[in-house]
Design a protein around this motif. Structure first.
Motif, PDB file in Angstrom:
ATOM      1  N   SER A  33       1.313  -1.147  -0.193  1.00 36.95           N
ATOM      2  CA  SER A  33       0.236   0.114   0.232  1.00 36.95           C
ATOM      3  C   SER A  33       1.125   1.441   0.225  1.00 36.95           C
ATOM      4  CB  SER A  33      -1.167   0.353   1.415  1.00 36.95           C
ATOM      5  OG  SER A  33      -1.432   0.272   1.201  1.00 36.95           O
ATOM      6  N   PRO A  34       1.187   2.202  -1.583  1.00 36.92           N
ATOM      7  CA  PRO A  34       1.619   3.734  -1.395  1.00 36.92           C
ATOM      8  C   PRO A  34       0.916   4.478   0.517  1.00 36.92           C
ATOM      9  CG  PRO A  34       0.587   2.890  -3.123  1.00 36.92           C
ATOM     10  CD  PRO A  34       0.035   2.102  -2.144  1.00 36.92           C
ATOM     11  N   SER A  35       0.138   4.244   0.645  1.00 35.09           N
ATOM     12  CA  SER A  35       0.072   4.648   1.598  1.00 35.09           C
ATOM     13  C   SER A  35       0.761   4.244   2.960  1.00 35.09           C
ATOM     14  CB  SER A  35      -1.264   4.988   1.673  1.00 35.09           C
ATOM     15  OG  SER A  35      -2.216   3.560   2.751  1.00 35.09           O
ATOM     16  N   SER A  36       1.455   3.373   3.101  1.00 32.99           N
ATOM     17  CA  SER A  36       2.192   3.136   3.905  1.00 32.99           C
ATOM     18  C   SER A  36       3.217   4.003   4.462  1.00 32.99           C
ATOM     19  CB  SER A  36       2.594   1.550   4.250  1.00 32.99           C
ATOM     20  OG  SER A  36       1.501   0.576   4.458  1.00 32.99           O
ATOM     21  N   PHE A  37       4.391   3.992   2.679  1.00 32.81           N
ATOM     22  CA  PHE A  37       5.288   4.609   3.043  1.00 32.81           C
ATOM     23  C   PHE A  37       4.497   6.367   2.566  1.00 32.81           C
ATOM     24  CE2 PHE A  37       5.345   0.333   1.390  1.00 32.81           C
ATOM     25  CZ  PHE A  37       6.878   0.225   2.164  1.00 32.81           C
ATOM     26  N   LEU A  38       3.777   6.416   2.130  1.00 30.42           N
ATOM     27  CA  LEU A  38       3.097   8.321   2.595  1.00 30.42           C
ATOM     28  C   LEU A  38       2.674   8.925   3.652  1.00 30.42           C
ATOM     29  CD1 LEU A  38       2.013   8.212  -1.935  1.00 30.42           C
ATOM     30  CD2 LEU A  38       4.246   8.654  -0.104  1.00 30.42           C
ATOM     31  N   ALA A  39       2.689   7.869   4.345  1.00 32.34           N
ATOM     32  CA  ALA A  39       1.634   8.125   5.877  1.00 32.34           C
ATOM     33  C   ALA A  39       2.170   9.440   6.472  1.00 32.34           C
ATOM     34  CB  ALA A  39       1.333   7.210   6.604  1.00 32.34           C
ATOM     35  N   ARG A  40       1.525  10.316   6.812  1.00 34.55           N
ATOM     36  CA  ARG A  40       2.439  11.527   8.255  1.00 34.55           C
ATOM     37  C   ARG A  40       1.538  11.285   8.857  1.00 34.55           C
ATOM     38  NH1 ARG A  40       4.474  11.198   3.536  1.00 34.55           N
ATOM     39  NH2 ARG A  40       5.222  13.335   2.161  1.00 34.55           N
ATOM     40  N   THR A  41       2.563  12.076  10.899  1.00 37.37           N
ATOM     41  CA  THR A  41       1.914  11.544  11.273  1.00 37.37           C
ATOM     42  C   THR A  41       2.265  13.935  11.580  1.00 37.37           C
ATOM     43  OG1 THR A  41       4.183  11.660  12.482  1.00 37.37           O
ATOM     44  CG2 THR A  41       4.034   9.774  12.005  1.00 37.37           C
TER      45      THR A  41
END
Length: 487
Positions: free
Chosen positions: A65-73
């Motif tokens: 999932s690309p979102s796993s690497f593009l996620a922000r905190t």
């Protein structure tokens, strides 16, 4: 066909038949029991293997999932002031936020009416507004013409306004609370079509805004002036504003922001802010590096769980020099062997020409037992410097996660390799059950035949003994014949 046996011969026919049947049954029974036990163990192990593969597939799905690497905190330096969340579109950065006012909804207590039980209000219509929006037009009649009846009707309508009853020194009050925050969203109540029935006029519940408290200086007689005392009494009994609707006010890096809610979006792109109290806080938005590292570790852990199980199910354990070695339930299983080879081939294959081309570039290496070891320091460095390269390596149709998932699907899908193996083993168990039934039938027939044969023999022996005894008695009674028993 067991019964009274051995009368003629004195033999224990029952024990003889059981021993003969047991000797005939034992070899086949032992063979079937061993086959059943081995097959059941294999079935159990295949089920556990399928579970381990499924867990590995779950870890691969998270990595793909690309979102796993593009996620922000989004973190707040003072969580008591505010909390925040960030989508993958949020830009990394820090923001100085100061909350000077929280959003609030309107809350009013309507005029006091007699609190005596059973007191009724006249009929009519209550029109409740929040700001300029009409929330509810409530018809008051004989079915609800008490303060409690009006309260229950308002709450049942669930129209964005809730009601309760508070009894103070002046009497019972209907307290209305709006769910709508923001300046200008104050509660007002209009009363129309008032009837002449009831103990108290419904019009007393009308509320256009807070009454103005009387100023004693406006009355010639001062505090003792009858008009002043009457005005104070009327003020006390009139409707009160308990909470005024207001908007949230804050500054973001010195820029003023006003919103009608404490849950704020569309101020900082991709960031949601939840205001909690007044104060200042530093909001930091960054890449979710911990999440990326956790997903890589989960991938390694799930793979290791699968490999450790396979190692256990296919190993050979030497007990001693005289005993046969103990073998795993899946030893020699071609489907398991091909699974391991397929996964390892994909994991060592070079991919692309970026900073991350193999797992070793991430600090993920293979140990002697085939499991993976993650170098946390090496992984942290790569995540910090080349997060995009990690995403390119794992995600996409040609990424490692997709390639492995595609290969594993052939094993876990319906009518896949493991299901076919399971069906084959279940077929073996069904055949074993059938052979056990047939064996029991044959042994029952053998037992009955042996009982018939031994009982026939016993009857013949009995007849012969009886004939022998009769002849001996006849000879003993003949003249001139001396019995040996009489010597």
């Amino acid at each position: 066909m067991a019964g009274i046996t051995g009368i003629g011969s004195g033999m224990d026919i029952d024990a003889i038949v059981k021993a003969m049947v047991g000797a005939e049954q034992a070899p086949k029974q032992g063979q079937l029991s061993k086959l059943e036990s081995r097959t059941t163990t294999q079935l159990t192990n295949l089920g556990q293997l399928k579970g381990a593969i499924s867990s590995f597939q779950t870890a691969l799905a998270a990595l793909n999932s690309p979102s796993s690497f593009l996620a922000r905190t989004a973190s707040s330096s003072d969580a008591k002031v505010l909390s925040a969340s960030a989508s993958q579109s949020a830009a990394a950065g820090t923001y100085q936020i100061e909350v000077t006012q929280l959003a609030a909804s309107s809350k009013v207590a309507l005029a006091a009416v007699p609190a005596d039980e059973g007191k009724t209000l006249s009929s009519g219509t209550l029109s409740i507004k929040v700001g300029s929006e009409s929330m509810l037009d409530l018809v008051v009649d004989s079915s609800n013409n008490t303060l409690a009846g009006i309260r229950d009707a308002i709450n049942k309508a669930a129209a964005g306004v809730s009601a309760s009853i508070v009894t103070d020194d002046q009497g019972a009050r209907l307290v209305l609370t709006s769910s709508k925050q923001g300046a200008g969203n104050d509660i007002t109540v209009e009363v129309s079509d008032v009837g002449v029935d009831g103990d108290t006029a419904l019009s007393q519940l009308a509320f256009a805004g807070a009454a103005t408290e009387p100023d004693v200086a406006d009355y010639p007689g001062g505090a003792a002036d009858p008009d002043y005392l009457a005005a104070v009494q009327a003020y006390n009994e009139a409707g009160k504003v308990i909470g005024t609707a207001q908007s949230a006010k804050l500054t973001v890096d010195g820029l003023s922001v006003t919103r009608d809610s404490n849950n704020i979006s569309q101020v900082i792109g991709g960031v949601g802010i939840d205001l909690k109290t007044l104060g200042a806080s530093t909001l930091t938005v960054a890449r979710d590096q911990a999440g990326v590292k956790a997903n890589v570790q989960k991938f390694a852990d799930a793979y290791n769980t699968m490999i450790k199980f396979i190692n256990s199910a296919t190993k050979v354990t030497v007990v001693n020099d005289t005993s046969a070695p103990v073998t795993g339930a899946l030893l020699g299983d071609s489907s398991v062997r091909s699974l391991v080879n397929m996964v390892r081939n994909e994991m060592v294959a070079m991919q692309g020409d970026g900073a991350v081309r193999v797992l070793a570039d991430l600090g993920v290496t293979t140990q002697q037992d085939g499991t993976l070891k993650v170098d946390a320091d090496r992984l942290a460095k790569v995540v910090t410097n080349d997060s995009d390269a990690i995403a390119a390596y794992f995600t996409g149709d040609s990424g490692l996660a997709a390639r492995l998932a595609g290969k594993l699907t052939a094993y876990t899908e319906g009518n896949g390799i493991l299901e076919q193996r399971t069906e084959s083993l279940q077929s073996t168990l069904n055949k074993v059950d059938k052979q056990k039934t047939e064996l029991t039938t044959r042994m029952t027939a053998l037992s009955e035949r042996l009982y018939k044969q031994f009982n026939a023999m016993d009857a013949l022996v009995g007849q012969l003994k009886s004939t022998s005894d009769n002849l001996a008695s006849l000879f003993d009674s003949m003249p001139g014949v001396v019995s040996s028993n009489k010597k």
